[in-house]
Structures are given as C-alpha cells and as structure tokens.
Design an enzyme around this catalytic site. Structure first.
Site: not given
Length: 558
Positions: A56, A115-116, A182-184, A186, A246, A274
């Site tokens: 995602w 991930s997804l 979200f990037g942070l 990961q 993660d 992640h």
C-alpha cells in the site's frame, strides 16, 4: 538462518524506465497490471519468472533496489496494483485483484510480495491451485506481510486495531500528510533509517487527489484480509521475511505465522524495519535466491527423516540415551526453550514443566507431526515450527535455552547455526547440544570404499560424513559463545549381520543424504561386496560393530 547484518548500501540508482524490456504485454489486463518486464542477458526458458507485487502507498518502483540485485539472474515482472502506479483499473476486492493477477501470471512463477502485496500472495496461490492447473507458483515469498494486519479475533501478533483505525481516519481527513507520516513509520526501527527514508522519497509517490478514494479502499482491504485459514489450506511453498525492528508488522508475527502453518519457513532479518528491500537489498536477494535454489541435500534430509518419523522411536535407543544426558545439562531455571531438530519430540517431553514454554523446530514435517501427536497424547501443549536450524524464525534475545540433540551434523553452515543461536538467546542464555564426529560410521564407510575399489567404482559417496568436533568448538567461539562444558564419547552398537544394520540406519533416517551419492538402487553384487568387506570388523564376540563419535556441548551467551 543466518543473523542478517545491515548492509552498507547506497540508494538505488535504477531508473526502471531505462531497463530493457521483454515482449510488450499482449492483453488489456496485462497492460494494466504489468509495469515492467525485465529480461536477463542469458535467459533460461525453463526458469521461473519472478513476479513482484508492491504494498500500500507504493508502486512497482519500490522494487528498484532488488531489481538491481536480481536482474542478471532471472526474468522479472513488476506489477502495479489497481489505483497505484500506472494501473487505473477499478477493482472492488482483494479476491478480484488476486483473480486478475492469477490470469496474467506465466506458467512458472516465483511470486514475491511486500506488505499488502505479500498479504495478497495466499489469495493468488489459491486462485492458481483451484483454477489454473497449467500454472505453477514454485515459491511465494512475503516481505513484512502478516496473516492479519491489525489485531483482532484472537490474533495479537499484529498492529493494535485502534492504531490502524486512527491511521485510516487520518488518511480520510488529510491523505497527503498521513501518507508522509506513513513513510516515517516504514523507516522506523531500521539501522539504515536514513537510507530507507531517502529511498521512500525517491521511489514512492504521494497520492494524487483522484486517487484518494481508491487508496482509502485499499486500506480497508489491508484491514479486512485474514489469511489464517488460507495459509493452512494452500500447498504452495512459502517463505515469510520480517524486519526485527518493523514498526508496522511486529517481528512476533514470525512465530505466529510459523504456528499457523509449520511447513512454511519464516525468517526475522536483524536490524531491518518494514521496508526490508530498501534497507538490505543484497541480503534479501541472497536469502530469496538461496530459498528458490536450495541445495538438494537439505530437501533430502527433510524427506529422509519425514519418511522415518513413524518408526523412528522403535530403533532410536541410542538417540534417546544421548537425549537423556542432554536434558540433564539444561538449567532448571530455563523457562523458554527451543528444541532445535526436535525429531519425534523426545527431548521436549523430557523437558516439559508447567512453568516452561517449549518450541519444537524441525526441518522434517513428518517428525513434527509425530512429535505433535505424542505431545497431545500426553495432554501437553505443542508449539511446532518447520524450519532450518540455520534460519531460525525467532526474534532476538527471546530464549533462556536452546537444546539440539543429534541434529547439528545435518547443517551445512555452522557459523550461521551458531550466529543464529547466539542471536535468539537472551544474555546469559545457554545452548546445549550433541553432535556426531568423523569417527561415526567409519566401519561402514571403509567397507563401502573397499567394495567400490574391488568393483572398479571409486568416488561414490555411500555414508554421511561428519566434521571434526574441534571445528564445532571453533565455530561456537567465533559466534561469541563461551564453552562452559564439553564431553566426547564413543558408543558402539552391534549387529549379527550387515542387513539389520542397514535397515536400522534407514529406519532412523540416517542413511546417505550426501552429494555424490549414486542415484538408483544399489545392486546385489555391490551390497554383497560391502558385506564381505565389513567382515574384517567382526569382533571376537562374533558381532559387527557400528561406531558413533558423540560430542556434548554447553555454551553460554555472554
């Protein structure tokens, strides 16, 4: 499993648009999903195509660092999921996406998902198994892909449900800012955090306004997928890779996934977050290639012991005697113990206490099934994992003690074994194991060698070989262990003739599994010549001896 250390890697300089392509997609569905086809210089038409499915908030671009490592060795297809990258398909469910991807897969595939994308792999594998008999997925490899993304329904090895719901709500209000946060997340927990952050900025694009609704829908897929039942049902081989640090998919998921299907292999990658393929692309590529091109003898070891599982205990009196000694060395205060190479579960049963958690690991699924049956018959809990001692599916610093009875001799990479053992033990944890030395089965080895010379067939390998015990100690020390206690013993079993000796070795699964073994049945003339040569070892008591050289070790992690 080896302890995977962070690599000194630079941000990928791959521009996917510059990579030579194979033939253009032939159908509308292929054109929608396939972002790139990358052909190696020397393509093997019989080799599987490696197909990659992103997660995602990303696109096919996310695989650039891995493409750099793999492009010379295999044909690669990079897919875009609907509403990500260049795929403008409107698809309303994960099962529909899986059906689409199953349609466009080539005849022979290695399927990789992150991930997804990794959570879609079981759905795709189910489609292939049920609807596409002419297609094969030789391996599924999931990166940071849990059975269930958020906690719930008695599954706790996942992101807290409230945290996931808050993220979804925030994305609905402010998609761009939430995607940046979200990037942070990961990159969090990765020893190469700065590198990973740079790669995310370079290779992941923020959603455009026209994508907001579709990305929100994809988030609902992430929360809705529950693969626990499906992972038990499908037969496709799986490897699950998790990052130790993660922040989105906890490393505990490795144990949970192994518990769902003990036949799947799981691996925790040290110092990774992640986005494992950004942090350590060379190592991840190495792990995947090793899995797909696994050495044949490991599979033969597993098959040999699986076939022996039901009758093993009937002839394993020496193994059980040695296991009793091993169990006496285990500290009474040890509460969390892993039995590595558990076999039919003899050690685990001896070590069972109300206050102890024992995890049984074996390469042979048949052995695990037998061990589980024995534990349940005694009304004891059983936690079994099908995995390689060289690739332990456990988080770091998790065990008080590791026990391994007569299993280490089947390992190919002793440094990896001890590095992994050191990693998963708590500080001051202990590893107690027994293994076989080179004098083991020397009578049988020499008898076969003499028979081969007599028949003019030198160079064959008939008997398993075992390394010097001094090398075992050196490898343990190099991994950081202190040797607290050691003992070496010679045990001699006796037989009336060669045939019961050979049958017993086969029954315990310890017949020849070395490279160099001749294929096919051994002829009567060769067996007769070997039996005649073995007679030189017959004792004054009229019996044929078979020697086992055994080393016992107690190691301390300091």
């Amino acid at each position: 499993m080896s302890n995977i250390e962070p690599s000194n890697v630079k941000p990928s300089n791959i521009e996917l648009g510059t990579i030579p392509l194979a033939e253009a997609p032939a159908t509308k569905l292929e054109a929608a999903y396939i972002a790139k086809k990358i052909a190696p210089n020397n393509s093997n038409p019989n080799a599987p195509v490696w197909v990659f499915v992103h997660g995602w908030g990303a696109s096919a671009n996310t695989w650039a660092p891995l493409v750099d490592e793999l492009k010379s060795q295999c044909e690669i297809w990079l897919l875009d999921l609907p509403s990500f990258g260049g795929n403008t398909q409107a698809v309303n469910s994960p099962s529909a996406v899986a059906a689409d991807i199953a349609k466009i897969l080539p005849a022979n595939t290695v399927l990789v998902g992150w991930s997804l994308g990794g959570m879609l792999l079981p759905l795709i594998a189910q489609q292939i198994e049920q609807h596409w008999p002419t297609k094969t997925i030789s391996h599924c490899i999931g990166l940071a892909a849990n059975a269930k993304f958020a906690q719930g329904d008695n599954y706790t090895a996942a992101m807290p449900a409230e945290t996931f719901q808050t993220f979804c709500a925030n994305f609905n209000v402010d998609p761009t800012t939430t995607w940046s946060r979200f990037g942070l997340l990961q990159a969090q927990g990765d020893s190469n955090r700065k590198l990973v952050s740079r790669q995310i900025k370079a290779l992941h694009n923020a959603p455009m306004p026209e994508q907001f609704t579709a990305w929100q829908q994809a988030l609902t897929w992430l929360g809705a997928i529950d693969n626990r039942v499906l992972l038990c049902e499908i037969t496709t081989p799986f490897l699950h890779l998790f990052g130790e640090g993660d922040a989105l998919v906890p490393a505990d998921a490795a144990v949970a996934m192994a518990g769902i299907n003990p036949l799947h292999q799981t691996l925790v990658v040290a110092s990774a977050g992640h986005v494992l393929h950004f942090s350590q692309p060379a190592k991840i590529a190495q792990i995947m290639l090793a899995r797909v091109h696994a050495k044949r003898n490991k599979a033969r070891v597993a098959k040999s012991f699986s076939n022996a599982a039901t009758e093993y205990d009937s002839v394993a009196y020496l193994q059980q005697k040695l296991a009793n000694t091993l169990c006496e060395w285990v500290p009474e205060q040890a509460e969390k113990i892993a039995d590595l190479g558990c076999g039919t579960g003899y050690c685990g049963l001896q070590l069972q206490r109300p206050e102890r958690d024992i995890y049984s690991l074996d390469l042979a699924q048949g052995m695990l099934h037998t061990a589980r049956s024995k534990a349940l018959a005694k009304q004891q809990l059983f936690s079994g994992v099908c995995a390689d001692i060289e690739c332990l599916p456990f988080i770091s610093n998790g065990f008080d003690a590791l026990v391994s009875g007569m299993s280490m001799q089947w390992c190919e990479d002793l440094p990896a074994v001890f590095s992994e053992a050191h990693r998963v033990l708590k500080p001051n944890g202990e590893m107690i194991f027994s293994t076989l030395g080179p004098q083991t089965l020397f009578e049988l080895r020499e008898a076969w060698a003499e028979a081969d010379i007599k028949l003019g067939r030198q160079g064959c390998v008939h008997v398993n070989t075992f390394i010097e015990l001094d090398r075992v100690e050196i490898a343990a020390k190099q991994a950081g262990f202190v040797i607290e206690q050691t003992s070496r013993e010679i045990h001699v079993l006796t037989y009336d003739s060669v045939m019961p000796l050979m049958r017993e070795l086969k029954t315990i699964g310890a017949h020849n599994v070395n490279p160099g073994q001749e294929q096919g049945l051994t002829g009567k003339a060769r067996l007769k010549a070997m039996a005649q040569a073995y007679e030189q070892f017959r004792t004054a008591q009229g019996v044929l001896p078979l020697t086992y050289e055994v080393g016992f070790y107690q190691l301390l992690k300091v």
